[in-house]
Design a protein around this motif. Structure first.
Motif, PDB file in Angstrom:
ATOM      1  N   ASP A 140       0.862  -1.170   0.000  1.00  0.00           N
ATOM      2  CA  ASP A 140       0.000   0.000   0.000  1.00  0.00           C
ATOM      3  C   ASP A 140       0.901   1.223   0.000  1.00  0.00           C
ATOM      4  O   ASP A 140       1.640   1.432   0.961  1.00  0.00           O
ATOM      5  N   GLY A 141       0.919   1.974  -1.066  1.00  0.00           N
ATOM      6  CA  GLY A 141       1.823   3.117  -1.111  1.00  0.00           C
ATOM      7  C   GLY A 141       1.758   3.809  -2.460  1.00  0.00           C
ATOM      8  O   GLY A 141       0.730   3.771  -3.135  1.00  0.00           O
ATOM      9  N   GLY A 142       2.867   4.435  -2.812  1.00  0.00           N
ATOM     10  CA  GLY A 142       2.902   5.168  -4.073  1.00  0.00           C
ATOM     11  C   GLY A 142       4.163   4.846  -4.849  1.00  0.00           C
ATOM     12  O   GLY A 142       5.129   4.283  -4.296  1.00  0.00           O
ATOM     13  N   LEU A 143       4.130   5.176  -6.130  1.00  0.00           N
ATOM     14  CA  LEU A 143       5.310   5.010  -6.973  1.00  0.00           C
ATOM     15  C   LEU A 143       5.522   6.319  -7.724  1.00  0.00           C
ATOM     16  O   LEU A 143       4.581   6.857  -8.321  1.00  0.00           O
ATOM     17  N   TYR A 144       6.735   6.843  -7.649  1.00  0.00           N
ATOM     18  CA  TYR A 144       7.088   8.047  -8.393  1.00  0.00           C
ATOM     19  C   TYR A 144       7.942   7.632  -9.566  1.00  0.00           C
ATOM     20  O   TYR A 144       8.904   6.867  -9.408  1.00  0.00           O
ATOM     21  N   LEU A 145       7.594   8.119 -10.750  1.00  0.00           N
ATOM     22  CA  LEU A 145       8.294   7.750 -11.982  1.00  0.00           C
ATOM     23  C   LEU A 145       8.628   9.031 -12.735  1.00  0.00           C
ATOM     24  O   LEU A 145       7.754   9.889 -12.913  1.00  0.00           O
ATOM     25  N   GLN A 146       9.890   9.155 -13.103  1.00  0.00           N
ATOM     26  CA  GLN A 146      10.318  10.389 -13.777  1.00  0.00           C
ATOM     27  C   GLN A 146      11.178  10.071 -14.987  1.00  0.00           C
ATOM     28  O   GLN A 146      12.011   9.173 -14.942  1.00  0.00           O
ATOM     29  N   VAL A 147      10.956  10.816 -16.038  1.00  0.00           N
ATOM     30  CA  VAL A 147      11.792  10.681 -17.239  1.00  0.00           C
ATOM     31  C   VAL A 147      12.343  12.057 -17.569  1.00  0.00           C
ATOM     32  O   VAL A 147      11.573  13.015 -17.724  1.00  0.00           O
ATOM     33  N   THR A 148      13.661  12.170 -17.659  1.00  0.00           N
ATOM     34  CA  THR A 148      14.234  13.455 -18.080  1.00  0.00           C
ATOM     35  C   THR A 148      14.828  13.290 -19.481  1.00  0.00           C
ATOM     36  O   THR A 148      15.034  12.176 -19.959  1.00  0.00           O
TER      37      THR A 148
ATOM     38  N   ALA B 166      12.595   5.545 -10.903  1.00  0.00           N
ATOM     39  CA  ALA B 166      11.327   5.226 -10.234  1.00  0.00           C
ATOM     40  C   ALA B 166      11.638   4.692  -8.847  1.00  0.00           C
ATOM     41  O   ALA B 166      12.651   4.007  -8.652  1.00  0.00           O
ATOM     42  N   TYR B 167      10.795   5.039  -7.908  1.00  0.00           N
ATOM     43  CA  TYR B 167      10.931   4.477  -6.553  1.00  0.00           C
ATOM     44  C   TYR B 167       9.554   4.383  -5.913  1.00  0.00           C
ATOM     45  O   TYR B 167       8.618   5.066  -6.341  1.00  0.00           O
ATOM     46  N   THR B 168       9.450   3.538  -4.916  1.00  0.00           N
ATOM     47  CA  THR B 168       8.184   3.392  -4.201  1.00  0.00           C
ATOM     48  C   THR B 168       8.293   4.107  -2.862  1.00  0.00           C
ATOM     49  O   THR B 168       9.394   4.276  -2.328  1.00  0.00           O
ATOM     50  N   PHE B 169       7.179   4.531  -2.328  1.00  0.00           N
ATOM     51  CA  PHE B 169       7.190   5.232  -1.041  1.00  0.00           C
ATOM     52  C   PHE B 169       5.883   4.958  -0.297  1.00  0.00           C
ATOM     53  O   PHE B 169       4.858   4.684  -0.924  1.00  0.00           O
ATOM     54  N   PRO B 170       5.924   5.016   1.031  1.00  0.00           N
ATOM     55  CA  PRO B 170       4.690   4.772   1.783  1.00  0.00           C
ATOM     56  C   PRO B 170       3.738   5.964   1.679  1.00  0.00           C
ATOM     57  O   PRO B 170       4.186   7.092   1.481  1.00  0.00           O
ATOM     58  N   ILE B 171       2.461   5.709   1.757  1.00  0.00           N
ATOM     59  CA  ILE B 171       1.460   6.797   1.723  1.00  0.00           C
ATOM     60  C   ILE B 171       0.540   6.612   2.918  1.00  0.00           C
ATOM     61  O   ILE B 171       0.072   5.508   3.174  1.00  0.00           O
ATOM     62  N   GLN B 172       0.303   7.708   3.600  1.00  0.00           N
ATOM     63  CA  GLN B 172      -0.730   7.656   4.624  1.00  0.00           C
ATOM     64  C   GLN B 172      -2.022   8.138   3.975  1.00  0.00           C
ATOM     65  O   GLN B 172      -2.103   9.286   3.544  1.00  0.00           O
ATOM     66  N   LYS B 173      -2.976   7.228   3.859  1.00  0.00           N
ATOM     67  CA  LYS B 173      -4.250   7.583   3.215  1.00  0.00           C
ATOM     68  C   LYS B 173      -4.870   8.757   3.975  1.00  0.00           C
ATOM     69  O   LYS B 173      -4.976   8.706   5.200  1.00  0.00           O
ATOM     70  N   PRO B 174      -5.276   9.812   3.272  1.00  0.00           N
ATOM     71  CA  PRO B 174      -5.827  10.986   3.976  1.00  0.00           C
ATOM     72  C   PRO B 174      -7.268  10.758   4.454  1.00  0.00           C
ATOM     73  O   PRO B 174      -8.203  11.436   4.023  1.00  0.00           O
TER      74      PRO B 174
END
Ligand code: PDD
Length: 283
Positions: A84-92, A112-120
């Protein structure tokens, strides 16, 4: 935690982005934020399609297929055991001696990396306050570009005013939030800005409108004025990380009853059901 760098999985500390990466120096690149539920990248296909579209709009050619990228991202989620979390993906655009113009043949840099998310959850249940601000961004808000300086400035202003979001107004009309799409409910109709170059066509927005259609909720893709925003029965925002959050006060003015409204709640339930069904593990 592993990260993905140009097709290779590695420890974050091993990932060496060049100081002359054009993303770092010019914001010359595009990105996506994807939500992970139950170990599954939600609406992955839609996010990757938008990434390729954004990249194409700024003339970045990706040498790998959407399918290849998707399978690498899934591998990243699996190896990090991210449920349960998020993934940030970037292309330069790539690395090159610093000059505004660029030569052909640069190699796009993909991270790209994954990170935890606290559901709001609290915000989703109780609603949040927002401020309004002039939309002084460039005119290609449809591109999910790394250039977020104005969004950052205005989000910070909202934060300092103890508000969750700033709703942007261009030529008297509501466009979107600094990192969300905005919806206004009046007399049982949900209004949101049409898909033009003035907004980002949110993946959550697409999903929400699809669900409105399926659930018989009336909506119109039409921009509303700032007065109509303040006079709304309900206002809510959507994004990958926020999902659906009611906005119960704007610029210190109460919206509707001051509590999350019935249509907002319907949309919240519809989205939660869709997330549950689309991320249920098939055994
Ligand atoms: N932002 N509009 C803007 C300007 C955004 O930055 C975002 C998302 C959205 C909603 O898009 P989506 O539903 O695809 O997340 C609309 C992401 C979450 C961010 O920058 O963190």
């Amino acid at each position: 935690m592993k990260v993905l760098f140009n097709g290779r999985l590695m420890e974050r500390g091993e990932c060496a982005v060049d100081i002359e990466d054009r993303g770092y120096q010019f914001g010359d690149g595009v990105y996506e934020v994807i939500r992970i539920y139950n170990g599954i990248l939600f609406t992955l296909g839609e996010h990757i399609a938008r990434l390729y579209k954004s990249a194409a709009e700024i003339g970045i050619d990706l040498s790998f297929s959407e399918a290849e990228l998707k399978s690498q991202l899934k591998e990243l989620v699996d190896i990090n055991q991210m449920r349960d979390g998020g993934l940030y993906l970037q292309v330069t655009r790539g690395k090159a001696p610093r000059k505004h113009q660029y030569e052909a043949g640069l190699t796009p840099q993909v991270t790209a990396y994954t990170f935890p998310i606290q559901k709001p959850e609290k915000e989703q249940q109780n609603g949040v306050s927002a401020i309004t601000a002039d939309d002084m961004r460039w005119l290609r808000c449809d591109i999910k570009s790394l250039n977020l300086l104005y969004n950052v400035m205005i989000k910070q202003k909202a934060h300092e005013a103890s508000s969750f979001e700033a709703i942007l107004i261009r030529d008297g009309l509501v466009t979107e939030g600094t990192s969300s799409n905005v919806y206004v409910v009046k007399q049982n109709v949900i209004y949101t800005h049409p898909v033009t170059t003035l907004i980002l066509n949110g993946i959550t927005r697409m999903k929400v409108l699809q669900l409105c259609e399926q659930n018989g909720l009336n909506f119109e893709e039409k921009a509303v004025t700032k007065d109509e925003l303040l006079d709304a029965d309900e206002v809510f925002i959507t994004s990958t990380t926020a999902e659906v959050i009611p906005v119960t006060s704007i610029d210190g003015q109460t919206i509707g009853s001051g509590a999350p409204g019935p249509l907002t709640k319907n949309v919240q339930t519809a989205l939660q059901n869709s997330i549950l069904s689309e991320t249920a593990k098939t055994v």
